[in-house]
Design an enzyme around this catalytic site. Structure first.
Site: not given
Length: 330
Positions: A127, A129, A151
């Site tokens: 990801s 992120e 996350y």
């Protein structure tokens, strides 16, 4: 006939990937947690040829069993707790599934193949992120990770352990560093779907207000159907590697509102949107925008659907659903 096992098959990415692989002649298996998984019937209706296997990314023996039953040529690990705000409230569970779950799947492949991990090609859904508090934009495969959420931190662990197994065990293991990707199949917990659904319902008088957090937050948003194709292409190469998958364009939540409400004929959406600081994240990534040059050059991949087309596609799907709801109320 090639065989593939997909974790997270009940999510938007899993559904699009299963459709793509089925169309390409694969026998597809999907991993679901629990015999009474509430999302499993939707998968069976949409993809009746898919075989669902019970397994849990927190349980290594169940993953080994799923591999023994499916005997896949390719494994796509899409399973995760993907709500970033939820990861702050369930940090330990997020680390167990989104992070350590990747390790368990890789270890299951190592055991299943008797140590010859190159027999099963593996793709990890990483990801954007992971980049978190970025110092430069756009981000590439070489950009340092500075995650700003549980996350993002769990995804960073999953990414690094994938690289470790590739370098230590000779695994054909790739990480797809996926920037934000959406579709009409996105759940209503995500801001994109929250906006498109609200625009449709407000236009029909089914809803009055839309409550959001930071309207200036910016992301690189693409179409999930395009992004799963990139993952498949990674596993068709001669050598495993990691790739950024992104559009290279950055848009704000305000941009999202502009396109979504314009699609339903509302030019002044400000009166319908209410700010609530409780919807803001404790920490948020800064400007995330991906440079997918490597994927374009080596994989021949490029996104087919742009930001405007993506948002309009989602609004149209939500408008059809809202009209059915309005008819049911009449």
């Amino acid at each position: 006939m090639p065989r593939a096992l997909i974790t997270g098959i009940t999510g938007q990415d899993g559904m699009y990937l299963a459709e793509l692989l089925t169309a390409r002649g694969y026998e597809v298996f999907g991993l679901v947690r629990g015999q009474a998984n509430p999302k499993a019937p939707a998968v069976r209706r949409a993809l009746p040829s898919i075989r669902l296997l019970e397994g849990d990314l927190r349980d290594l023996p169940s993953l080994i069993g799923a591999l023994e039953r499916s005997r896949p040529d390719e494994v796509y690990n899409l399973g995760a707790i993907s709500m970033i705000r939820l990861s702050w409230r369930q940090a330990e569970l997020t680390s167990e599934i989104t992070g350590t779950g990747v390790l368990r799947m890789l270890e299951a492949i190592r055991i299943h193949t008797g140590g010859d991990m190159a027999k099963v090609r593996f793709c990890q859904a990483s990801s954007s992120e992971m980049f978190g508090k970025v110092r430069k934009a756009p981000q590439t495969e070489a950009t340092a990770f500075r995650p700003r959420s549980p996350y993002g931190a769990a995804k960073a662990f999953g990414h690094h352990i994938t690289v470790n197994y590739r370098e230590s065990y000779g695994a054909f293991a790739c990480s797809a560093i996926l920037f934000n990707h959406e579709s009409p199949r996105r759940t209503e917990d995500f801001v994109t779907r929250k906006v498109t659904r609200a625009a449709a319902r407000i236009s029909l008088g089914l809803q009055e207000k839309l409550v959001l957090g930071d309207l200036e937050a910016r992301r690189d948003w693409g179409f999930a159907g395009d992004y799963v194709e990139a993952m498949w292409l990674m596993l068709q190469q001669d050598e495993p590697d990691d790739y950024v998958v992104a559009t290279g364009e950055s848009h704000s939540v305000r941009d999202l509102l502009d396109v979504a409400f314009a699609r339903v004929g509302i030019t002044n959406w400000e009166g319908h949107v209410q700010y609530d600081p409780r919807h803001a994240r404790p920490e948020d990534a800064q400007v995330l925008i991906g440079d997918a040059s490597k994927a374009r050059t080596r994989l021949g991949w490029a996104p087919r659907i742009g930001f405007g087309g993506l948002v309009e596609m989602m609004v149209d799907a939500d408008l059809a659903a809202a009209r059915r709801e309005a008819t049911g109320r009449a």
